[in-house]
Design an enzyme around this catalytic site. Structure first.
Site, short mmCIF file in Angstrom:
data_model
loop_
_atom_site.label_atom_id
_atom_site.label_comp_id
_atom_site.label_asym_id
_atom_site.label_seq_id
_atom_site.Cartn_x
_atom_site.Cartn_y
_atom_site.Cartn_z
N CYS A 1 -0.61 7.25 -3.45
CA CYS A 1 -1.24 6.29 -2.34
C CYS A 1 -1.55 7.29 -0.91
O CYS A 1 -2.12 6.54 -0.16
CB CYS A 1 -0.13 5.32 -1.98
N ARG B 1 2.30 4.85 18.11
CA ARG B 1 0.92 5.30 17.97
C ARG B 1 0.13 4.73 19.17
O ARG B 1 -0.98 5.37 19.66
CB ARG B 1 0.20 5.04 16.51
N ARG C 1 -7.57 8.88 3.34
CA ARG C 1 -8.62 7.69 3.14
C ARG C 1 -9.34 7.56 4.53
O ARG C 1 -10.65 7.55 4.54
CB ARG C 1 -8.01 6.49 2.56
N ARG C 2 -8.80 7.16 5.44
CA ARG C 2 -9.54 6.97 6.93
C ARG C 2 -10.20 8.01 7.27
O ARG C 2 -11.33 7.88 7.95
CB ARG C 2 -8.18 6.41 7.97
N ARG D 1 1.63 10.17 13.73
CA ARG D 1 2.94 9.81 13.10
C ARG D 1 3.42 9.08 14.16
O ARG D 1 3.19 8.82 15.03
CB ARG D 1 3.80 10.98 12.67
N GLY D 2 4.56 8.26 13.45
CA GLY D 2 5.13 7.28 14.41
C GLY D 2 4.85 5.63 13.99
O GLY D 2 3.95 5.64 13.24
N LYS E 1 0.80 -1.30 0.12
CA LYS E 1 -0.18 0.04 0.17
C LYS E 1 0.88 1.33 -0.03
O LYS E 1 0.25 2.47 -0.37
CB LYS E 1 -0.94 0.00 1.21
N ASP E 2 2.15 1.05 0.41
CA ASP E 2 3.06 2.17 0.47
C ASP E 2 3.81 2.59 -0.89
O ASP E 2 4.39 3.58 -1.02
CB ASP E 2 4.10 2.09 1.57
#
Length: 312
Positions: free
Chosen positions: A248, A161, A137-138, A155-156, A89-90
């Site tokens: 992406c 997280r 997206r989320r 981030r992280g 996905k990245d």
């Protein structure tokens, strides 16, 4: 399957995070299972995405393709490593020069999941709860479901997280289930989000293994690791993303399910960042053609305006 010629130890490039290392170890396990004679080593490669973690700057604002992949691809081309392992996905939808995805592994759980304080589900979060995600997206789908929530960038790495939620900086965070499972952190999850609730990113749950285009020996070995169903599903999803002209990091979701080889069933979504407009499409067909066709349908139904507003 013919046996490739014996070669020196294969060097796999990995990011420094715990998840990246686990994923690279998974690939080493698959390689040595298929080719017991093969010696493997790992080499940590820093990426632009990793170097921006400490700043906390939201990923969509950093922009650019390949934040977590370009440095690994450069190391491949320069001969520092022989393979690079990525969360698919990245990975940008266009192959980098001199590099090819030699295998797409069998998919892990494709869903997203919620990690919340007080064991809350998404529907049970308090009004105005602060939910962390680095994904447009989320964020868009969360806003469509719960307009009262406050969505903030987080981030992280995965454990970072989760720690921010436990420390009270966030009431909850949305993460990819695949990473949670690979790290053995299922006990942290308070809700597994069904695709009907949160449609995943194109390629989510799959690992992509890159190698040099002209490395015939490595490409021959990777054939044994390529999962036909995962390859077909993610080809359709990434064709949808590529035809939209979206990166992406865009608010685009897609999930394909293999039916009768080589056909798949695909659901696609393009969402306005505020969650106010959601363009959904679905269909069944041959992966590349299906993804392209459904993307054209989505653009005609208003996705073109959504994406233009984001680029603007």
């Amino acid at each position: 399957m013919s046996t490739p010629p014996r070669q020196a130890a294969v060097i796999l490039g990995t990011r420094a995070s715990a998840l990246a290392r686990v994923q690279t170890d998974l690939v080493i396990g698959l390689l040595t299972s298929a080719w017991p004679d093969l010696a493997c080593q790992t080499r940590v490669i820093g990426t632009a995405g990793d170097r921006t973690q400490a700043t906390g700057e939201p990923l969509p604002e950093i922009g650019g393709k390949g934040l977590f992949t370009e440095d690994l691809e450069r190391a491949l081309r320069d001969g520092e490593i022989d393979l690079a392992v990525h969360s698919l996905k990245d990975l940008p939808t266009e192959d980098a020069a001199g590099v090819v995805v030699g295998a797409v592994t069998r998919r892990e759980d494709v869903r997203d999941c919620l990690v919340a304080r007080d064991d809350s589900s998404l529907s049970a979060l308090r009004e105005g709860a602060v939910v962390g995600t680095s994904s447009l997206r989320r964020a868009a789908q969360l806003r469509a479901l719960r307009r009262d929530l406050e969505i903030r960038s987080i981030r992280g790495n995965v454990d970072t997280r989760i720690g921010k939620v436990a420390a009270g900086e966030f009431d909850a965070a949305v993460l990819a289930a695949a990473g949670i499972r690979r790290l053995g952190l299922e006990h942290e999850v308070t809700e597994w989000l069904a695709p009907e609730t949160m449609l995943p990113a194109p390629g989510q749950g799959a690992l992509a293994i890159q190698c040099r285009v002209d490395d015939d020996a490595i490409r021959a070995r990777l054939v044994a690791l390529d999962d036909p169903a995962a390859r077909a599903e993610t080809t359709a999803e990434r064709s949808f993303l590529r035809t939209l002209g979206a990166g992406c990091a865009a608010p685009v979701a897609a999930l394909a399910t293999a039916t009768t080889t080589p056909r798949v069933r695909l659901q696609g979504l393009v969402a306005a960042v505020d969650g106010g407009l959601m363009v959904r499409v679905q269909g069944e067909g041959v992966p590349d053609e299906l993804g392209e066709g459904l993307a054209q349908d989505a653009l005609a139904a208003g996705a073109d305006r959504i994406l233009a507003a984001i680029r603007g």
